[in-house]
Design an enzyme around this catalytic site. Structure first.
Site, PDB file in Angstrom:
ATOM      1  N   ASP A 192       0.849  -1.179   0.000  1.00 39.86           N
ATOM      2  CA  ASP A 192       0.000   0.000   0.000  1.00 39.86           C
ATOM      3  C   ASP A 192       0.896   1.244   0.000  1.00 39.86           C
ATOM      4  OD1 ASP A 192      -2.809   0.978   0.488  1.00 39.86           O
ATOM      5  OD2 ASP A 192      -1.805   1.926   2.184  1.00 39.86           O
ATOM      6  N   GLU A 204       1.677   0.252  -4.893  1.00 37.30           N
ATOM      7  CA  GLU A 204       1.160   1.506  -5.433  1.00 37.30           C
ATOM      8  C   GLU A 204       2.326   2.499  -5.511  1.00 37.30           C
ATOM      9  OE1 GLU A 204      -3.351   2.058  -3.881  1.00 37.30           O
ATOM     10  OE2 GLU A 204      -1.838   2.219  -2.326  1.00 37.30           O
TER      11      GLU A 204
END
Ligand code: CA
Length: 696
Positions: free
Chosen positions: A346, A377
């Site tokens: 994340d 990400e």
């Protein structure tokens, strides 16, 4: 080094922890932090260099509510080298709960162990665990039957969403739990022809399941007293599975065993497991980190306030040596003890590139570690106060990352169906013009938004159009359709289905890791909720009745998955695959190319794959986003002039092509093989808003 245990201001802590001197004086390299259990005794170790003192408290239960308000034992810890506090306790402590009472920065606070491997309800107290005893049967042979080196097709799901629906075919007591994955022959309305949950996954054929946070998070009360739902991007105990998915959150060993059973069930189905990890921030500043070594684990602004590039109130500091080590230890632990096959980071853009590369190197050293996937990400939610001299793992720094650290390709995502932030913005499949160049970049797995940045491996880009964040693909398509059409459900539905099939067709035929949100294959809707992180379970859950209403769409995805897995070019990691792709002249609104299998040494060596290789040497793929059909001449047709040399692009100058899909369906034989729909010669008509795929 000066006295590090005295009280300081936040700004002074920042200065101390940013110094090389502190890092060198207190970096601890041992592997014994936490509670190291043996039947005859347990060694407890806590890294807390700025603490004046630390005391170990032992409890009979995981919470005061269970009748264990007071500890039954207290032991003053001994400060040893590198600021590690230690206690040894004799006897078999398996199942005993514990906390640390730490005095640091002038405050005494009780905290769970940052290295806890098990915890009581809501993660407030840690638990000593005999990990061996919490193994499901057959755990030692768990990974034996996994297929080798698949072209990854990742299906992203939340543990609860998978089976919350009363129509999920899962027994009531296991709905929303880890155990739902262990239930066999799940189906809708008692009809085995309508698979649900694990049966659906096996039928669909994905290679990997990515689980939304399954480490212990803070936003759901595990006692179940309130009806709550959360995605879980708010970590508390990083080494411990979340308790609300366990059938018993009070006894620390239960969640460990049941989480392992979930992974084992997926492995038995031939599916690998990717864990969604959130090392970039914690649930709150009131964390195990802040209570043991105040300010060390977090980035601070110059004025001493907490950096907030995560938009969650804090950013952890991956560039600090002991947090970097923590991340590496934790990730390797999930591989060793839970057999996790990959990690999705994340807000990876908040981490520094050195840490990401060190994690990769640590995984590579594990048995089979090179096959473990890593991607994340490559962005942040805001500016972060990273220490000078470190680069963030952002898309623009992708070249600094190992070629086996991938990133979500938001350029592909947005050019296919429009921005995730602008509701009404359209993309290639739903009406936007002039995106042909971006779509061609997508085919090659490039990021167009970076001036055509080329990844360093063919698996570095994660190709996708929907994930848990933002609108589901279906909701996005419906939003952009409603403006341009008469309000007629049947017409919307047909138009959205065509756009959906084309969108899927595009990202499934791009280089990279293929990724989809669970249920995208069957028109998943969240009823227009574009940020459902704490919406009702009913909004988030997979609606298994709807999954079967849109079964034809899922059949189409199934064909794409089969093609993806069986055509060897997409298994290639090496960028040599770029030479096997040739774009063909195409009119506006169309992109067309051929892709050849190539020599492909890596996959050919895997004999296990030979049964499963498509018989085609070359594919011809046409994306037509126009509302009219477009005629394409088939490449490499028979030479009319016998004197003319065959084009070097084509090794088989055979004019016949087999139509594999006209954009509405595939023909699947005996559940595992694709067959041609018909043979074509000369030219092919690409239907309106469709993907056409031919093979030869
Ligand atoms: Ca929890």
């Amino acid at each position: 080094m000066e006295n590090v245990t005295q009280k300081r201001t936040p700004g002074e802590w920042r200065e101390l922890f940013s110094s090389q001197e502190f890092e060198e004086a207190y970096e601890y390299g041992g592997d014994d932090l936490g509670a190291v259990y043996q039947t005859q005794g347990t060694d407890f170790a806590l890294w807390a260099p700025t603490a004046e003192r630390a005391e170990l408290l032992l409890y009979r239960a995981g919470s005061a509510e269970e009748g264990a308000a007071e500890p039954f034992d207290r032991t003053e810890a001994v400060r040893t080298e590198k600021g590690v506090f230690r206690v040894h306790k004799n006897g078999d402590l398996s199942g005993v709960y514990y906390t640390w009472l730490v005095t640091a920065n002038g405050q005494t606070q009780e905290t769970a162990d940052p290295y806890a491997k098990a915890a009581g309800v809501n993660g407030q107290r840690s638990m000593v665990i005999d990990l061996k005893k919490a193994e499901p049967e057959g755990w030692d042979k768990d990974q034996e039957k996994l297929p080798k080196a698949p072209a990854p097709v990742v299906w992203e799901v939340h543990v609860g969403d998978f089976s919350h629906d009363p129509q999920s075919g899962v027994s009531e007591e296991n709905r929303g739990k880890y155990k739902a994955f262990s239930e066999k022959d799940t189906c809708l309305d008692g009809n085995t022809g309508n698979p649900t949950c694990m049966s659906w996954l096996k039928w669909l054929g994905v290679t990997h399941v990515q689980i939304l946070p399954m480490y212990d998070y803070g936003s759901v009360d595990e006692t179940g007293k309130k009806i709550q739902y959360n995605w879980g991007y708010d970590p508390m105990n990083y080494f411990v599975p979340e308790g609300s998915y366990a059938t018993d959150p009070y006894h620390g060993e239960v969640r460990v065993r049941e989480c392992r059973e979930m992974i084992q069930a997926l492995h038995r189905a031939g599916i690998r497991v990717i864990m969604d990890v959130v090392y970039n921030h914690t649930f709150s500043i009131d964390s195990v980190f802040q209570k043991t070594v105040p300010y060390y684990f977090y980035r601070q602004e110059a004025d001493g306030s907490f950096s907030d590039g995560s938009a969650c109130g804090n950013d952890t500091a991956s560039e600090r040596r002991m947090y970097r080590r923590y991340m590496i230890d934790c990730i390797c632990y999930w591989v060793k003890e839970y057999h996790v096959d990959g990690f999705r980071f994340d807000l990876m853009g908040l981490h520094d590139t050195e840490t990401m590369n060190e994690i990769r190197a640590a995984l590579d050293c594990l048995p089979g570690g090179k096959e473990i996937l890593m991607y994340g990400e490559p962005w942040t939610a805001g500016k972060t106060a990273i220490q000078p001299g470190y680069e963030q793992a952002l898309k623009c720094n992708a070249a600094l990352l190992s070629d086996r650290i991938g990133f979500f390709n938001d350029d592909i995502r947005d050019s296919i169906k429009g921005s995730v932030f602008e509701v009404k913005e359209t993309g290639f499949v739903n009406g936007a013009k002039g995106l042909e160049t971006q779509i061609r970049s997508s085919v090659l797995g490039f990021c167009d938004g970076m001036g055509g940045y080329q990844p360093s491996s063919a698996h570095q880009s994660v190709s996708y159009v929907s994930a848990h964040d933002n609108y589901t693909l279906w909701d996005k398509l419906v939003h952009t359709l409603t403006d341009s059409m008469e309000p007629d459900f049947g017409a919307y539905n047909e138009a959205a289905l065509a756009q959906n099939r084309l969108a899927a067709g595009i990202y499934f035929t791009c280089l990279g890791i293929t990724f989809l949100q669970a249920g995208e294959e069957a028109a998943r809707t969240k009823y227009g909720d574009d940020n459902s992180y704490r919406s009702a379970a009913k909004v988030n859950q997979l609606d298994w009745t709807r999954m079967h209403e849109y079964r034809d769409l899922a059949e189409f995805y199934r064909g794409l998955i089969l093609l993806r897995k069986s055509f060897p070019a997409w298994r290639q990691r090496s960028l040599e695959v770029l030479d096997q792709i040739s774009f063909v002249d195409a009119p506006e609104g169309c992109v067309a190319f051929t892709i050849r299998t190539g020599a492909e040494p890596e996959a050919a060596a895997e004999s296990v794959l030979t049964d499963n290789v498509a018989p085609w040497q070359e594919l011809f793929i046409i994306y037509n986003a126009n509302k009219e059909a477009v005629e394409f001449r088939l490449p490499g047709g028979k030479c009319s002039d016998p004197e003319q040399e065959p084009s070097e692009n084509y090794f088989a100058l055979e004019g016949k092509w087999q139509l594999l899909t006209d954009g509405t369906r595939f023909k699947i034989k005996e559940d595992t093989k694709l067959e041609q729909i018909k043979e074509l010669e000369g030219s092919v008509w690409a239907e309106p808003v469709s993907i056409t795929i031919l093979g030869r």
